[in-house]
Design a protein around this motif. Sequence first.
Motif, PDB file in Angstrom:
ATOM      1  N   SER A  40       0.813  -1.213   0.000  1.00  0.00           N
ATOM      2  CA  SER A  40       0.000   0.000   0.000  1.00  0.00           C
ATOM      3  C   SER A  40       0.845   1.261   0.000  1.00  0.00           C
ATOM      4  O   SER A  40       0.306   2.360   0.086  1.00  0.00           O
ATOM      5  CB  SER A  40      -0.939   0.001   1.224  1.00  0.00           C
ATOM      6  N   PHE A  41       2.171   1.114  -0.091  1.00  0.00           N
ATOM      7  CA  PHE A  41       3.028   2.279  -0.234  1.00  0.00           C
ATOM      8  C   PHE A  41       2.938   2.812  -1.664  1.00  0.00           C
ATOM      9  O   PHE A  41       2.441   2.147  -2.574  1.00  0.00           O
ATOM     10  CB  PHE A  41       4.484   1.931   0.077  1.00  0.00           C
ATOM     11  N   VAL A  42       3.449   4.018  -1.881  1.00  0.00           N
ATOM     12  CA  VAL A  42       3.502   4.616  -3.209  1.00  0.00           C
ATOM     13  C   VAL A  42       4.923   5.119  -3.436  1.00  0.00           C
ATOM     14  O   VAL A  42       5.598   5.536  -2.488  1.00  0.00           O
ATOM     15  CB  VAL A  42       2.481   5.774  -3.342  1.00  0.00           C
ATOM     16  N   SER A  43       5.409   5.069  -4.685  1.00  0.00           N
ATOM     17  CA  SER A  43       6.783   5.479  -4.962  1.00  0.00           C
ATOM     18  C   SER A  43       6.873   6.066  -6.363  1.00  0.00           C
ATOM     19  O   SER A  43       6.439   5.441  -7.338  1.00  0.00           O
ATOM     20  CB  SER A  43       7.726   4.279  -4.840  1.00  0.00           C
ATOM     21  N   ASP A  66      -1.669  -5.061  -9.322  1.00  0.00           N
ATOM     22  CA  ASP A  66      -0.340  -4.649  -9.778  1.00  0.00           C
ATOM     23  C   ASP A  66       0.663  -4.488  -8.641  1.00  0.00           C
ATOM     24  O   ASP A  66       1.838  -4.200  -8.887  1.00  0.00           O
ATOM     25  CB  ASP A  66      -0.440  -3.307 -10.534  1.00  0.00           C
ATOM     26  N   SER A  67       0.225  -4.656  -7.407  1.00  0.00           N
ATOM     27  CA  SER A  67       1.092  -4.439  -6.252  1.00  0.00           C
ATOM     28  C   SER A  67       1.878  -5.696  -5.897  1.00  0.00           C
ATOM     29  O   SER A  67       1.380  -6.819  -6.044  1.00  0.00           O
ATOM     30  CB  SER A  67       0.266  -4.006  -5.030  1.00  0.00           C
ATOM     31  N   LYS A  68       3.092  -5.488  -5.413  1.00  0.00           N
ATOM     32  CA  LYS A  68       3.890  -6.595  -4.899  1.00  0.00           C
ATOM     33  C   LYS A  68       3.458  -6.907  -3.464  1.00  0.00           C
ATOM     34  O   LYS A  68       2.804  -6.103  -2.817  1.00  0.00           O
ATOM     35  CB  LYS A  68       5.377  -6.237  -4.929  1.00  0.00           C
ATOM     36  N   LEU A  69       3.849  -8.082  -2.986  1.00  0.00           N
ATOM     37  CA  LEU A  69       3.553  -8.439  -1.601  1.00  0.00           C
ATOM     38  C   LEU A  69       4.389  -7.602  -0.641  1.00  0.00           C
ATOM     39  O   LEU A  69       5.537  -7.251  -0.935  1.00  0.00           O
ATOM     40  CB  LEU A  69       3.824  -9.922  -1.362  1.00  0.00           C
ATOM     41  N   MET A  70       3.813  -7.279   0.496  1.00  0.00           N
ATOM     42  CA  MET A  70       4.491  -6.458   1.487  1.00  0.00           C
ATOM     43  C   MET A  70       4.216  -7.019   2.881  1.00  0.00           C
ATOM     44  O   MET A  70       3.096  -7.437   3.189  1.00  0.00           O
ATOM     45  CB  MET A  70       3.994  -5.012   1.415  1.00  0.00           C
ATOM     46  N   TYR A 127      17.678  12.219  -2.221  1.00  0.00           N
ATOM     47  CA  TYR A 127      17.072  11.374  -1.194  1.00  0.00           C
ATOM     48  C   TYR A 127      15.689  10.943  -1.654  1.00  0.00           C
ATOM     49  O   TYR A 127      15.071  11.544  -2.550  1.00  0.00           O
ATOM     50  CB  TYR A 127      16.965  12.122   0.135  1.00  0.00           C
ATOM     51  N   ALA A 128      15.200   9.877  -1.032  1.00  0.00           N
ATOM     52  CA  ALA A 128      13.836   9.394  -1.250  1.00  0.00           C
ATOM     53  C   ALA A 128      13.198   9.177   0.116  1.00  0.00           C
ATOM     54  O   ALA A 128      13.792   8.551   1.002  1.00  0.00           O
ATOM     55  CB  ALA A 128      13.842   8.104  -2.055  1.00  0.00           C
ATOM     56  N   PHE A 129      11.991   9.697   0.274  1.00  0.00           N
ATOM     57  CA  PHE A 129      11.272   9.625   1.541  1.00  0.00           C
ATOM     58  C   PHE A 129       9.853   9.151   1.261  1.00  0.00           C
ATOM     59  O   PHE A 129       9.197   9.649   0.336  1.00  0.00           O
ATOM     60  CB  PHE A 129      11.256  10.998   2.209  1.00  0.00           C
ATOM     61  N   LYS A 130       9.388   8.184   2.045  1.00  0.00           N
ATOM     62  CA  LYS A 130       8.015   7.694   1.853  1.00  0.00           C
ATOM     63  C   LYS A 130       7.443   7.227   3.187  1.00  0.00           C
ATOM     64  O   LYS A 130       8.175   6.797   4.081  1.00  0.00           O
ATOM     65  CB  LYS A 130       7.977   6.563   0.827  1.00  0.00           C
ATOM     66  N   PHE A 159      -3.420   7.018   4.037  1.00  0.00           N
ATOM     67  CA  PHE A 159      -2.712   8.007   3.224  1.00  0.00           C
ATOM     68  C   PHE A 159      -1.277   7.524   3.035  1.00  0.00           C
ATOM     69  O   PHE A 159      -0.622   7.104   3.994  1.00  0.00           O
ATOM     70  CB  PHE A 159      -2.717   9.368   3.911  1.00  0.00           C
ATOM     71  N   ALA A 160      -0.803   7.552   1.800  1.00  0.00           N
ATOM     72  CA  ALA A 160       0.571   7.180   1.481  1.00  0.00           C
ATOM     73  C   ALA A 160       1.216   8.308   0.682  1.00  0.00           C
ATOM     74  O   ALA A 160       0.568   8.919  -0.186  1.00  0.00           O
ATOM     75  CB  ALA A 160       0.615   5.879   0.683  1.00  0.00           C
ATOM     76  N   TYR A 161       2.497   8.570   0.958  1.00  0.00           N
ATOM     77  CA  TYR A 161       3.187   9.701   0.332  1.00  0.00           C
ATOM     78  C   TYR A 161       4.612   9.302  -0.038  1.00  0.00           C
ATOM     79  O   TYR A 161       5.259   8.521   0.679  1.00  0.00           O
ATOM     80  CB  TYR A 161       3.210  10.887   1.287  1.00  0.00           C
ATOM     81  N   SER A 162       5.099   9.853  -1.147  1.00  0.00           N
ATOM     82  CA  SER A 162       6.454   9.579  -1.607  1.00  0.00           C
ATOM     83  C   SER A 162       7.053  10.845  -2.204  1.00  0.00           C
ATOM     84  O   SER A 162       6.391  11.568  -2.957  1.00  0.00           O
ATOM     85  CB  SER A 162       6.444   8.466  -2.662  1.00  0.00           C
TER      86      SER A 162
END
Length: 250
Positions: A40-43, A66-70, A127-130, A159-162
């Motif tokens: 459920s993350f976004v990138s 379309d999502s991978k397992l997490m 940097y990358a932040f999520k 809510f997910a943010y990247s």
Amino acid sequence: MVKRFILLTCAVMLSICGFAQDNGPQKGDITVAATLGANSFVSQNAPVVTTLPNYYVQALSTDWFDSKLMVGIDGNWFFSDKWSLRFGGGLGFTSFPGYAEKIGTFDEDSFAGDGSVPTYEAVAEGYAFKYNVYAGFDRYFSHNEVKNLYFHVGGHAGFAYSLNEMDSEKYSSTSMGISVGEAFNIRAAVNAGVDYYFLPAMFVGLEVNALQYTYNVTTIRPQSGLANLSADSHNFGFLAAPTLKIGFKF
């Protein structure tokens, strides 16, 4: 052989205890579970800066197919015997060091440029932040014939943010400044599931989002001074994102 017999005996006794007593949740209990389900993350990566005048963006897919397992963490606080508040989420941060470009050479007198040395482009720093958060509630129903088996229905919102920023200005003579990739998801779901408390403080569960909606906005800014370029999407899911859980009750 003796050790195996002792372990088997303990396992059988624990199972018998699990069937014999009521292990279900009660008011004041807190459960924490490890989950395995759709990511459920976004990138969104920052775009590669080029000298071309045209840039393109498409909204990220938010379909659970379309999502991978997490692997994730899910928590519940039972403010009554039948109702609980749900919460969960996660956070990640990655740093990218920058490295200077190495200018190559071209030998015009050699055949097909055989004497040339290729240029190594600069490695941008950035940097990358999520992060991903959600909260909701659940109503629990005990099974009349199977002790320690509980069904639950409820709703939750998340809510997910990247954000990804990359900058090669200090390392490249052709740098066009900072490039940015950004995305967020807003989601809501009606969920249903079942938990079985096979030990006084341990349970396994299965859950699915009977109805799910996700709104996504994906944004890029290819270089400093340009306006953002954005795209959005709407996703509806039915019987979506099945999730396995194994957890503990405190």
